[in-house]
Design an enzyme around this catalytic site. Structure first.
Site, PDB file in Angstrom:
ATOM      1  N   ASN A  67      -1.580  18.728 -19.412  1.00  0.00           N
ATOM      2  CA  ASN A  67      -1.885  17.747 -20.458  1.00  0.00           C
ATOM      3  C   ASN A  67      -2.125  18.405 -21.806  1.00  0.00           C
ATOM      4  OD1 ASN A  67      -1.774  15.483 -18.744  1.00  0.00           O
ATOM      5  ND2 ASN A  67      -3.756  16.059 -17.911  1.00  0.00           N
ATOM      6  N   GLU A  76      -4.995  16.707  -9.715  1.00  0.00           N
ATOM      7  CA  GLU A  76      -5.659  17.093 -10.970  1.00  0.00           C
ATOM      8  C   GLU A  76      -7.169  17.216 -10.832  1.00  0.00           C
ATOM      9  OE1 GLU A  76      -3.694  15.566 -14.554  1.00  0.00           O
ATOM     10  OE2 GLU A  76      -5.666  15.546 -15.500  1.00  0.00           O
ATOM     11  N   HIS A 117      -1.840  16.467 -24.984  1.00  0.00           N
ATOM     12  CA  HIS A 117      -1.736  15.047 -24.635  1.00  0.00           C
ATOM     13  C   HIS A 117      -2.963  14.236 -25.048  1.00  0.00           C
ATOM     14  CE1 HIS A 117       1.729  16.437 -22.522  1.00  0.00           C
ATOM     15  NE2 HIS A 117       1.986  15.269 -21.977  1.00  0.00           N
ATOM     16  N   LYS A 163       2.691  11.364 -10.630  1.00  0.00           N
ATOM     17  CA  LYS A 163       1.785  10.536 -11.442  1.00  0.00           C
ATOM     18  C   LYS A 163       2.528   9.254 -11.791  1.00  0.00           C
ATOM     19  CE  LYS A 163      -1.393  13.624 -13.820  1.00  0.00           C
ATOM     20  NZ  LYS A 163      -1.787  14.151 -15.146  1.00  0.00           N
ATOM     21  N   HIS A 174      -1.910  11.165 -26.891  1.00  0.00           N
ATOM     22  CA  HIS A 174      -2.189   9.804 -26.402  1.00  0.00           C
ATOM     23  C   HIS A 174      -2.972   9.010 -27.441  1.00  0.00           C
ATOM     24  CE1 HIS A 174      -1.702  10.875 -21.847  1.00  0.00           C
ATOM     25  NE2 HIS A 174      -0.564  10.799 -22.483  1.00  0.00           N
ATOM     26  N   HIS A 229       6.733   9.388 -27.019  1.00  0.00           N
ATOM     27  CA  HIS A 229       5.685  10.165 -26.343  1.00  0.00           C
ATOM     28  C   HIS A 229       5.806  11.659 -26.690  1.00  0.00           C
ATOM     29  CE1 HIS A 229       2.939  11.413 -23.175  1.00  0.00           C
ATOM     30  NE2 HIS A 229       3.865  12.247 -22.715  1.00  0.00           N
ATOM     31  N   LYS A 232       6.229  23.275 -13.340  1.00  0.00           N
ATOM     32  CA  LYS A 232       5.454  22.081 -12.983  1.00  0.00           C
ATOM     33  C   LYS A 232       5.235  22.020 -11.473  1.00  0.00           C
ATOM     34  CE  LYS A 232       4.467  17.300 -13.622  1.00  0.00           C
ATOM     35  NZ  LYS A 232       4.582  16.087 -14.398  1.00  0.00           N
ATOM     36  N   GLU A 259       8.028  18.524 -24.348  1.00  0.00           N
ATOM     37  CA  GLU A 259       7.392  18.802 -23.046  1.00  0.00           C
ATOM     38  C   GLU A 259       7.917  20.127 -22.478  1.00  0.00           C
ATOM     39  OE1 GLU A 259       4.874  17.136 -21.874  1.00  0.00           O
ATOM     40  OE2 GLU A 259       5.085  14.985 -22.238  1.00  0.00           O
ATOM     41  N   ARG A 298      -4.189  21.451 -12.753  1.00  0.00           N
ATOM     42  CA  ARG A 298      -3.124  20.532 -13.195  1.00  0.00           C
ATOM     43  C   ARG A 298      -3.406  19.969 -14.586  1.00  0.00           C
ATOM     44  NH1 ARG A 298       0.386  15.861 -10.000  1.00  0.00           N
ATOM     45  NH2 ARG A 298       1.483  15.205 -11.879  1.00  0.00           N
ATOM     46  N   ARG A 343       0.819  -1.235   0.000  1.00  0.00           N
ATOM     47  CA  ARG A 343       0.000   0.000   0.000  1.00  0.00           C
ATOM     48  C   ARG A 343       0.845   1.275   0.000  1.00  0.00           C
ATOM     49  NH1 ARG A 343      -3.033  -2.908   3.965  1.00  0.00           N
ATOM     50  NH2 ARG A 343      -4.743  -4.006   2.943  1.00  0.00           N
TER      51      ARG A 343
END
Ligand code: NAD
Ligand code: GLY
Length: 367
Positions: free
Chosen positions: A243, A235, A246, A141, A250, A263, A225, A183, A239, A119
């Site tokens: 993206n 997010e 993205h 993330k 993606h 990417h 960032k 980025e 936040r 956990r």
């Protein structure tokens, strides 16, 4: 050496160290190791380059390592399961510190494993690509891909520190460097017009790996960032602007099969589509749209989606994006350079129009 702090509640703030030679700075690294057991996760490209240096800095601790196969196509639950097997085999306890040594793929999967194992156990990010130093190693993330969607299985889990040794960028190939610059450019476009100007003025220095220029680009990107993550860790709001490009990127990555385009390359083409949508909405001026396209093109990044992916297919793929909320896909669009907004209310056909307009022009593919 520069230090940027990610401020978070409940004493979870953590430093990002940026500078040359940091891998060899044993004392700084050890300060962030909990307990005496360390589990290093890296891959078969990075291990021959930097694992020995890292092990030297960890000398005296109880160190284990797992070397993954290289590549985005291995960022899967199956690979994560092999990490869990290895952690249990040691056996690692909650006092064990995981260290990720590598690019964003390694960082995302190592962070995911650290987040899930018992956990949640502590982990340190040692990013070795430009993309990971400016983006993926910062902000907590973590994820693996699902065949139907990028980063669909994941969790927020912040590292205890990020150590960005800028010397590691010397072994990165040019294509990876350019992908990292995508980025970096994103930060200027979404939050900092002065940084966008600086990037335009320093493209050549960055491409020739001028160390002062690269260090500044990493530092400024991390500052931007860190500020956004401090404001909205999970997010719920702002936040999402990280993206930018993205959603489209993606879709390109998923549509092609992970790994065909990098990417950062997919994000570059995605940012051009997002900028065109912004322009069609009457926001971003045509001059600033062209500036965006030119900057990415000067870096040598793709500025069009791959020819084999039609607008209809890209739109279909976007339906599984994490920014779909109550059936509506939220877009990140630019009011101007340096001012990104999260938008749910846009004309139904604007995405299709933007993609089709861009497909009408000459396709520039990734190398
Ligand atoms: P990557 O991890 O695949 O690294 C690119 C290539 O460079 C790989 O072959 C790698 O082995 C190699 N490499 C790494 N360091 C090297 C070095 N110093 N010298 C030579 N080769 C080196 O890819 P990436 O571009 O670093 O990261 C992309 C991943 O990051 C994607 O999976 C993306 O989804 C993820 N990402 C995550 C976040 C986040 O916030 N967690 C943000 C952006 C991207
Ligand atoms: N790369 C997007 C984010 O960290 O939120």
């Amino acid at each position: 050496m520069k230090e940027v702090v990610v401020n978070l509640p409940h004493e979870r703030h953590y430093p990002i160290y940026i500078g040359p030679g940091l891998l060899a700075e044993s004392e700084r690294l050890r300060r962030h190791v909990t307990g005496t057991k360390v589990f290093v996760i890296t891959n078969d490209v990075v291990a021959p380059l930097y694992l020995d240096q890292l092990l030297e800095s960890l000398r005296g601790l109880d160190v284990y390592s797992k070397i993954l196969a290289d590549g985005e196509s291995h960022k899967t639950l199956d690979t994560a399961a092999t990490i869990f097997d290895a952690l249990i085999a040691v056996p690692c306890d909650r006092e064990t510190t995981v260290i990720s040594l590598g690019g964003g793929v390694t960082g995302d999967i190592a962070g995911f494993a650290a987040a899930c194992y018992q956990r949640g156990i502590p982990y340190i990010q040692i990013p070795t690509t430009l993309l990971a130093q400016v983006d993926s190693a910062v902000g907590g993330k973590t994820a693996v891909n699902h065949p139907y969607g990028k980063n669909m299985i994941g969790v927020f889990h912040q590292p205890v520190c990020v150590i960005s040794d800028t010397d590691t960028l010397s072994t990165l190939d040019d294509r990876q460097l350019r992908a990292g610059l995508a980025e970096t450019i994103k930060y200027g476009l979404i939050r900092d017009p002065e940084f966008a100007n600086w990037l335009e003025a320093n493209v050549d220095a960055l491409l020739t790996r001028d160390s002062a220029a690269l260090s500044y680009a990493v530092e400024r990107s991390c500052q931007i960032k860190a500020a956004i993550v401090s404001e909205d860790e999970c997010e719920r709001g702002v936040r999402a602007i990280l993206n930018f490009g993205h959603t489209f990127g993606h879709a390109i990555e998923t549509g092609q099969g992970y790994g065909a385009w990098l990417h950062g390359e997919a994000v570059a083409a995605g940012m051009v589509i997002a900028a065109r949508v912004s322009n069609l909405m009457g926001w971003l001026s045509s001059a600033d749209y062209l500036r965006t396209e030119n900057l990415l093109q000067r870096v040598g990044l793709p500025i069009r989606a791959p020819v084999e992916l039609t607008a209809a297919r890209l739109i279909e793929l976007m339906a599984v994006d994490k920014k779909v909320s109550r059936g509506t896909l939220r877009l990140i669009l630019l009011k101007t350079v340096g001012d990104a907004r999260i938008v749910s209310d846009y004309p139904a056909d604007v995405i299709k129009t933007a993609i089709e307009q861009l497909r009408d022009t000459e396709s520039i593919s990734a190398r």
